[in-house]
Design a protein around this motif. Structure first.
Motif, short mmCIF file in Angstrom:
data_model
loop_
_atom_site.label_atom_id
_atom_site.label_comp_id
_atom_site.label_asym_id
_atom_site.label_seq_id
_atom_site.Cartn_x
_atom_site.Cartn_y
_atom_site.Cartn_z
N ARG A 1 5.72 -16.98 -4.77
CA ARG A 1 4.95 -17.14 -3.51
C ARG A 1 4.85 -15.82 -2.74
O ARG A 1 5.14 -15.73 -1.55
N ALA A 2 4.45 -14.81 -3.49
CA ALA A 2 4.19 -13.50 -2.88
C ALA A 2 2.72 -13.14 -3.02
O ALA A 2 2.23 -12.24 -2.33
N GLN B 1 6.54 -11.53 -0.04
CA GLN B 1 6.87 -12.93 0.26
C GLN B 1 6.84 -13.20 1.76
O GLN B 1 6.34 -14.22 2.21
N TRP C 1 5.43 -12.29 -8.97
CA TRP C 1 4.92 -12.38 -7.59
C TRP C 1 4.17 -13.68 -7.37
O TRP C 1 4.23 -14.27 -6.31
#
Ligand SMILES: Cc1cc2nc3c(=O)[nH]c(=O)nc-3n(C[C@H](O)[C@H](O)[C@H](O)COP(=O)(O)O)c2cc1C
Length: 435
Positions: free
Chosen positions: A382-383, A249, A378
């Motif tokens: 927002r990774a 992130q 993920w």
């Protein structure tokens, strides 16, 4: 719902260091087109957006401990742009991305090679920009060591600009090829680059028509501040290795946060961490698959994987404790893994096994639901915008992912069931690009 982008890293016979010894693996696969043909066609069957080729410009790693090198499969492989050009003729939809170094090449050659691959594949090519850090690579190009870090990045940044400039030598409709009038191209639509910079002087134009997808897709694999800056300015996709949600992130926010200053929107740059899935119909089956591979690691190869941080441990008992690093040459680099060994109570064998699997990438061992959950978490967090799937061994681990995880992702609406465009940019939902 936003879809997860999917790359398949189709390196050699897979990423696990014992891959070539797995009973299902063809041990000369990394030199054989039919191996890669099967892998690329399977990737297309499972509707991957692209296949991805890492690259090294030398046999990396010393023969330490002595005899380790002759047990590793990394000493024989095909040159990836040539290989992908052959695969272009054997596939229709899947993107074809090769690594290419900015340290040991000239931009004119690189621009030409990737744009040729792009034309041969009707707009499916991508270039993964790397700066090549290895000493062994340097020795093959007249250097004693890799050039200084900053210098490599300055050169990389200018290199990418020159390549993109050359790719923009012609407007899309520049070539008239009008037999009647005798005019082959419209001179107004040809652009001479005339680049004069710190590292390169390149006149241009490139003697090749413009890409069917505007420009080939640019991938960037680099983690430093300098790397993130170049990526935010010039890349379409960033390939990264992250182990935890928090790290991924932070990286995602850091790279996406640099786009606005470059006049770009968040959707114009995708972030795709590597992910090694080891999938079974049950968690027990997945664990057993992992263990079977781990048991194939030759102890000398295991020791070699520890060498650059702990030195030569071949005189120690593999099933005894990890010795404290004494040689000052290794002390600073050894700290993290020595502490890990102490915390977990690992023997030497357990330590190299623990480090062996993902080569720095996140490893998920479990059922299709476990792997799909890990990917969804993920993406929603927002990774990641997608993942570069890092198979343990090929093609079997790809088939496990394709037959077990892909249907689960499709059921959740997270990946496509059919291709809906023709170019790599279409696959990735990226806009056509041009300067
Ligand atoms: C995920 C990832 C993949 C990479 N793949 C390659 C590769 O295939 N070949 C290569 O020579 N370097 C590769 N690199 C090395 C980078 O190009 C770069 O030299 C190195 O990461 C150091 O720069 P950095 O500190 O900006 O990450 C890779 C790096 C990362 C993070």
């Amino acid at each position: 719902m936003k879809q997860i982008k999917l790359g398949l890293s189709a390196w050699r016979m897979g990423y696990h260091i014992a891959a070539w010894r797995h009973p299902s693996v063809q041990p000369d696969g990394s030199m054989d087109l039919s191996h890669f043909k099967a892998v690329a066609q399977a990737a297309e069957r499972y509707r991957f957006d692209l296949i991805f080729m890492p690259d090294e410009l030398a046999i990396r790693g010393e023969d330490n401990p002595e005899g380790a090198r002759s047990r590793g499969s990394h000493v024989a492989e095909l040159e990836p742009i040539t290989l992908l050009s052959a695969l272009a003729a054997l596939t229709q939809h899947v993107g074809l991305v090769s690594t290419g170094s900015t340290t040991y090449a000239e931009p004119y050659n690189t621009a030409r090679q990737f744009l040729s691959l792009d034309h041969l594949s009707n707009g499916r090519a991508g270039w993964n920009v790397v700066t090549s850090w290895g000493k062994e690579d340097a020795l093959n190009f007249g250097h004693l060591a890799a050039p200084d870090y900053n210098l490599r990045y300055e050169r990389a940044s200018e290199f990418v600009d020159v390549v993109r400039g050359l790719w923009n030598s012609w407007d899309a409709d520049a070539f008239l090829r009008d037999k009647e009038s005798g005019l082959f191209f419209d001179p107004q639509k040809m652009h001479v680059l005339d680049h004069k910079g710190d590292h390169f002087n390149v006149r241009g134009p490139l003697h090749m028509a413009r890409s069917p997808q505007g420009e080939p897709v640019i991938f960037f694999a680099g983690d430093s501040e300098a790397g993130r800056d170049v990526a935010a300015r010039a890349a379409d996709v960033v390939f990264t290795a992250k182990q935890t949600l928090e790290d991924a992130q932070a990286f995602y926010a850091s790279v996406k946060g640099r786009l606005a200053a470059n006049g770009r929107t968040e959707d114009e740059l995708l972030i795709m961490p590597g992910l090694m899935p080891i999938v079974g119909r049950t968690r027990e089956e997945a664990e057993a698959k992992h263990e079977a591979l781990q048991n194939l690691i030759d102890p000398l190869i295991g020791l070699a994987s520890l060498y650059d941080r702990l030195g030569d441990l071949s005189d120690y008992d593999l099933d005894g404790p990890v010795p404290e690093p004494k040689d000052p040459a290794f002390r600073s680099r050894a700290e993290v893994i020595y502490k890990l060994a102490q915390k977990e109570g690992y023997t030497i064998r357990q330590l190299y096994m623990a480090l062996a699997s993902g080569r720095g990438h996140r490893v998920v061992i479990g059922t299709a639901e476990d792997v799909a959950d890990a990917m969804q978490e993920w993406q929603e967090g927002r990774a990641a915008d997608g993942f570069n799937i890092i198979p343990t061994h090929l093609p079997e681990a790809l088939d496990d992912f394709g037959t077990l995880v892909i249907p689960e992702l499709q059921r959740r609406g997270l990946v496509r069931t059919e291709y809906d465009g023709t170019s790599l940019r279409d696959n990735l939902g990226l806009p056509k690009r041009g300067l």
